[in-house]
Scaffold this motif. Structure first.
Motif, mmCIF file in Angstrom:
data_model
loop_
_atom_site.group_PDB
_atom_site.id
_atom_site.type_symbol
_atom_site.label_atom_id
_atom_site.label_comp_id
_atom_site.label_asym_id
_atom_site.label_seq_id
_atom_site.Cartn_x
_atom_site.Cartn_y
_atom_site.Cartn_z
ATOM 1 N N VAL A 175 0.834 -1.210 0.000
ATOM 2 C CA VAL A 175 0.000 0.000 0.000
ATOM 3 C C VAL A 175 0.867 1.258 0.000
ATOM 4 C CG1 VAL A 175 -1.595 1.362 1.398
ATOM 5 C CG2 VAL A 175 -1.998 -1.076 1.088
ATOM 6 N N TYR A 176 1.835 1.320 0.898
ATOM 7 C CA TYR A 176 2.675 2.513 0.984
ATOM 8 C C TYR A 176 3.583 2.654 -0.228
ATOM 9 C CZ TYR A 176 1.140 3.683 5.668
ATOM 10 O OH TYR A 176 0.373 4.073 6.749
ATOM 11 N N THR A 177 3.989 1.535 -0.811
ATOM 12 C CA THR A 177 4.792 1.614 -2.035
ATOM 13 C C THR A 177 3.971 2.234 -3.159
ATOM 14 O OG1 THR A 177 6.081 -0.326 -1.392
ATOM 15 C CG2 THR A 177 6.104 0.267 -3.723
ATOM 16 N N LEU A 178 2.722 1.816 -3.291
ATOM 17 C CA LEU A 178 1.839 2.410 -4.303
ATOM 18 C C LEU A 178 1.619 3.897 -4.024
ATOM 19 C CD1 LEU A 178 -0.845 -0.389 -4.785
ATOM 20 C CD2 LEU A 178 0.594 0.586 -6.583
ATOM 21 N N SER A 207 -11.045 -4.111 5.147
ATOM 22 C CA SER A 207 -10.046 -4.841 5.929
ATOM 23 C C SER A 207 -10.237 -4.572 7.422
ATOM 24 C CB SER A 207 -8.631 -4.411 5.514
ATOM 25 O OG SER A 207 -7.668 -4.939 6.411
ATOM 26 N N PRO A 208 -10.039 -5.593 8.259
ATOM 27 C CA PRO A 208 -10.139 -5.382 9.717
ATOM 28 C C PRO A 208 -8.843 -4.884 10.333
ATOM 29 C CG PRO A 208 -9.775 -7.705 9.262
ATOM 30 C CD PRO A 208 -9.837 -7.016 7.910
ATOM 31 N N HIS A 209 -7.801 -4.731 9.538
ATOM 32 C CA HIS A 209 -6.483 -4.400 10.067
ATOM 33 C C HIS A 209 -6.235 -2.891 10.035
ATOM 34 C CE1 HIS A 209 -5.704 -8.657 10.065
ATOM 35 N NE2 HIS A 209 -5.931 -8.727 8.776
ATOM 36 N N VAL A 210 -5.998 -2.299 11.197
ATOM 37 C CA VAL A 210 -5.836 -0.856 11.317
ATOM 38 C C VAL A 210 -4.650 -0.359 10.495
ATOM 39 C CG1 VAL A 210 -5.306 1.006 12.931
ATOM 40 C CG2 VAL A 210 -6.941 -0.761 13.572
ATOM 41 N N ALA A 211 -3.535 -1.071 10.532
ATOM 42 C CA ALA A 211 -2.342 -0.632 9.808
ATOM 43 C C ALA A 211 -2.604 -0.555 8.309
ATOM 44 C CB ALA A 211 -1.178 -1.588 10.087
ATOM 45 N N VAL A 212 -3.355 -1.531 7.791
ATOM 46 C CA VAL A 212 -3.686 -1.539 6.363
ATOM 47 C C VAL A 212 -4.630 -0.383 6.033
ATOM 48 C CG1 VAL A 212 -4.844 -2.826 4.524
ATOM 49 C CG2 VAL A 212 -3.282 -4.006 6.092
ATOM 50 N N LEU A 213 -5.627 -0.156 6.887
ATOM 51 C CA LEU A 213 -6.592 0.922 6.639
ATOM 52 C C LEU A 213 -5.898 2.282 6.629
ATOM 53 C CD1 LEU A 213 -9.574 -0.268 8.864
ATOM 54 C CD2 LEU A 213 -9.508 -0.204 6.365
ATOM 55 N N GLU A 214 -4.991 2.488 7.554
ATOM 56 C CA GLU A 214 -4.279 3.763 7.593
ATOM 57 C C GLU A 214 -3.446 3.947 6.328
ATOM 58 O OE1 GLU A 214 -1.254 6.239 10.556
ATOM 59 O OE2 GLU A 214 -2.361 4.495 11.299
ATOM 60 N N GLY A 215 -2.801 2.872 5.884
ATOM 61 C CA GLY A 215 -2.025 2.941 4.646
ATOM 62 C C GLY A 215 -2.897 3.216 3.436
ATOM 63 N N GLY A 217 -5.656 4.888 3.466
ATOM 64 C CA GLY A 217 -6.006 6.305 3.535
ATOM 65 C C GLY A 217 -4.896 7.172 2.989
ATOM 66 N N TYR A 218 -3.657 6.812 3.304
ATOM 67 C CA TYR A 218 -2.504 7.542 2.759
ATOM 68 C C TYR A 218 -2.460 7.434 1.245
ATOM 69 C CZ TYR A 218 2.289 8.040 1.120
ATOM 70 O OH TYR A 218 3.405 8.382 0.389
ATOM 71 N N LEU A 219 -2.623 6.245 0.719
ATOM 72 C CA LEU A 219 -2.595 6.035 -0.733
ATOM 73 C C LEU A 219 -3.693 6.843 -1.414
ATOM 74 C CD1 LEU A 219 -1.985 4.690 -3.446
ATOM 75 C CD2 LEU A 219 -3.089 2.602 -2.603
ATOM 76 N N LEU A 220 -4.907 6.769 -0.875
ATOM 77 C CA LEU A 220 -6.018 7.494 -1.486
ATOM 78 C C LEU A 220 -5.793 9.003 -1.423
ATOM 79 C CD1 LEU A 220 -8.800 7.461 -2.807
ATOM 80 C CD2 LEU A 220 -9.821 7.310 -0.511
ATOM 81 N N SER A 221 -5.243 9.494 -0.317
ATOM 82 C CA SER A 221 -5.030 10.943 -0.192
ATOM 83 C C SER A 221 -4.011 11.436 -1.218
ATOM 84 C CB SER A 221 -4.571 11.300 1.229
ATOM 85 O OG SER A 221 -3.246 10.877 1.464
ATOM 86 N N GLN A 222 -3.020 10.606 -1.546
ATOM 87 C CA GLN A 222 -2.044 11.017 -2.555
ATOM 88 C C GLN A 222 -2.693 11.097 -3.941
ATOM 89 O OE1 GLN A 222 0.877 12.022 -1.012
ATOM 90 N NE2 GLN A 222 -0.470 11.323 0.631
ATOM 91 N N LEU A 223 -3.559 10.153 -4.231
ATOM 92 C CA LEU A 223 -4.268 10.183 -5.517
ATOM 93 C C LEU A 223 -5.170 11.417 -5.614
ATOM 94 C CD1 LEU A 223 -5.302 6.429 -5.800
ATOM 95 C CD2 LEU A 223 -3.613 7.595 -7.229
ATOM 96 N N LEU A 224 -5.850 11.732 -4.513
ATOM 97 C CA LEU A 224 -6.822 12.826 -4.529
ATOM 98 C C LEU A 224 -6.165 14.201 -4.621
ATOM 99 C CD1 LEU A 224 -9.288 11.501 -1.804
ATOM 100 C CD2 LEU A 224 -9.653 11.540 -4.272
ATOM 101 N N GLN A 225 -4.876 14.285 -4.319
ATOM 102 C CA GLN A 225 -4.182 15.562 -4.408
ATOM 103 C C GLN A 225 -3.512 15.783 -5.756
ATOM 104 O OE1 GLN A 225 -1.944 16.761 -0.608
ATOM 105 N NE2 GLN A 225 -2.273 14.584 -0.326
ATOM 106 N N ALA A 226 -3.583 14.810 -6.634
ATOM 107 C CA ALA A 226 -2.929 14.938 -7.936
ATOM 108 C C ALA A 226 -3.550 16.079 -8.737
ATOM 109 C CB ALA A 226 -3.053 13.630 -8.715
ATOM 110 N N THR A 227 -2.749 16.680 -9.584
ATOM 111 C CA THR A 227 -3.224 17.800 -10.401
ATOM 112 C C THR A 227 -4.433 17.405 -11.236
ATOM 113 O OG1 THR A 227 -0.935 18.584 -10.547
ATOM 114 C CG2 THR A 227 -2.513 19.521 -12.096
ATOM 115 N N GLU A 228 -4.410 16.199 -11.744
ATOM 116 C CA GLU A 228 -5.495 15.750 -12.625
ATOM 117 C C GLU A 228 -6.659 15.133 -11.854
ATOM 118 O OE1 GLU A 228 -2.769 12.143 -12.180
ATOM 119 O OE2 GLU A 228 -2.601 14.330 -12.237
ATOM 120 N N ALA A 229 -6.588 15.131 -10.513
ATOM 121 C CA ALA A 229 -7.614 14.456 -9.715
ATOM 122 C C ALA A 229 -9.040 14.949 -9.982
ATOM 123 C CB ALA A 229 -7.279 14.559 -8.233
#
Length: 514
Positions: A175-178, A207-215, A217-229
């Protein structure tokens, strides 16, 4: 810059200009305010290096990176790792350490066949080899060189596939790599969309795993900030189940931890700021969800549990503020008509003024949008006796003072009954203090508030004169940005005849609406 409110000086009476002109002027001011407070995008990269390492005793450890690898060392490592020996994991670990250096990363991606080899190992049937290869990819993803990110393109489809299944640690790493790759390269984002990253995210958010969910959220936030978002990504997000998942995760009463709520609150903020389809979010309950969350956070503040709350409060306050800044915010205001919300906002300002003053600006921005053209919130501010707390913010100077004055202007705009309340709460002494400041914008907004008070409550002008008001104005008579407004005040309201109280306007004014 914040607006100087010069446009208000042409008004003649409460209804002058008509409601349409008042709304148009308000929209112009809000546009200027939004421009002034626009947050630098929170694009960042995250590195899980320490989390993925353990010492011999099984405890988390910190690794000292090896020296950069030479061309010859890289070639030899790649040869050895392809031989299928039992040393693969050790060899990949050595490669990973070398990839912590920028020069090694650039050498690696330029080597013919290097990424093909690494991708092959990433898809290995051996879990430990696959994990080490994933860590190598993660190191590459942390590079700030777009060429390195684009060299990782062959691995993106596998990274997406691995979002479901395998170990929590492995999934989190993918997730964080993506997320890191998506930050760096539009080419990567263009490839991820047709590969199905949006439906993959919607599926993984269960997913029931907090670490995965937080990751995630990070991945989605990076996509949503893109210029073309706004054009290419956010419409896909809104057409998916992601908004409902985001609302669920933000309103989970922090059962999943602060990190998850913070990540998805920022995601909602980026979607709202895009203005792609905020009506959909409103229909799905974003306003009531965030208002209830603020009330819960206010309860936490009362109980003394404030650690880290500022991280969540900031995006939540911004979401609501920006929803109210829409051209037609009425449906939002209807859903926010809860007096407890105002109390919560003032509680946050009181609690965080010293430690996190930026939050006071966010609270005032929300308060400004709540009270603009809205008598209900202005009345609540007065009837709940919150005005003294607002006046206490005026000496703070800068943006806080300016926004506090803007809120006071919103109240004064509502007419004589409101101005009488302001006058009774000793707003004039506070304004005399702000007039002594050197900030032209703060002084200009103070002059606007004086104009509204004198317009609706002539006896306030007489009291202003008795408190040495003319001397306070005199220092600004030769200040080009302010002199016209100072002269207008003096000529219209502060001449002896004009300043003499006539029949008390407020005496027969209707009571403040409930």
């Amino acid at each position: 810059m914040f607006p100087s409110a010069m446009g208000m000086w042409g008004r003649r009476g409460r209804g002058a200009g008509g409601p349409e002109q008042l709304r148009a002027r308000r929209r112009e001011q809000e546009a200027a305010l939004r421009k002034a407070r626009r947050q630098q995008q929170l694009v960042s990269k995250r590195l899980l290096r320490e989390d993925s390492l353990v010492n011999g005793d099984g405890q988390a450890g910190e690794e000292i990176a090896a020296e950069p690898l030479s061309d010859q060392e890289l070639l030899q490592l790649l040869r050895d790792v392809q031989r299928g020996t039992d040393e693969r994991k050790k060899l990949l670990s050595r490669l990973r350490q070398g990839l912590q250096h920028k020069e090694t990363q650039q050498k690696f991606v330029r080597l013919e066949g290097s990424m093909r080899v690494l991708t092959g190992l990433f898809t290995s049937s051996l879990a430990d080899v696959r994990m080490e290869a994933a860590r190598c990819l993660h190191e590459l993803s942390h590079s700030n060189d777009p060429a390195v990110a684009e060299a990782c393109l062959p691995a993106t489809s596998y990274l997406l596939t691995y979002l479901s299944g395998h170990s929590v640690e492995f999934t989190e790493l993918c997730v964080y790599t993506l997320g890191n790759l998506a930050v760096e390269s539009e080419t990567v984002r263009k490839q991820l969309l047709p590969q199905g990253i949006i439906p993959a995210l919607a599926s993984c958010l269960q997913s029931p795993h907090v670490a995965v969910l937080e990751g995630l959220g990070y991945l989605l936030s990076q996509l949503l900030q893109a210029t073309e978002a706004p054009a290419k990504i956010i419409p896909l997000v809104l057409d998916s189940a992601l908004p409902l998942h985001m609302l669920r995760l933000v309103s989970s009463n922090l059962e999943l931890g602060m990190g998850v709520a913070v990540e998805f609150a920022w995601c909602l903020h980026y979607v709202v700021c895009s203005h792609v389809n905020n009506g959909l979010l409103i229909s799905q309950g974003i306003v009531s969800t965030l208002v209830l969350l603020l009330l819960d956070l206010a309860s936490a503040v009362v109980e003394g549990a404030t650690e880290g709350l500022e991280l969540l409060l900031c995006p939540v306050l911004r979401c609501l503020s920006n929803l109210l800044a829409e051209d037609e915010p009425e449906s939002c205001k209807v859903q926010m008509q809860d007096e407890r919300l105002l109390v919560a906002v003032f509680l946050f300002m009181q609690r965080f003024l010293q430690q996190h003053p930026f939050l006071v600006q966010e609270c005032l921005w929300l308060l400004n949008n709540l009270t603009a053209d809205e008598p209900i919130f202005c009345s609540a501010l007065l009837t709940l006796d919150l005005l003294p707390a607002l006046l206490q913010l005026l000496p703070c100077s800068g943006t806080v003072t300016l926004l506090a004055l803007t809120v006071l202007c919103n109240v004064a705009e509502k007419g004589p009954a409101y101005c009488r309340q302001l006058h009774q709460k000793a707003v004039l002494p506070s304004l005399l203090s702000t007039l002594a400041l050197s900030d032209a914008q703060v002084v200009g907004q103070s002059l606007e508030l004086l104009h509204l008070l004198f317009l609706h409550l002539p006896e306030a002008a007489a009291d202003f004169l008795s408190q040495a008001g003319l001397q306070a104005l005199a220092q600004h008579r030769d200040n080009p940005p302010l002199q016209e407004r100072v002269r207008a005040l003096e000529e219209r309201y502060l001449q002896p005849a004009a300043a003499t109280p006539v029949s008390p306007i407020g005496a027969s004014a209707a009571a403040l609406p409930s």
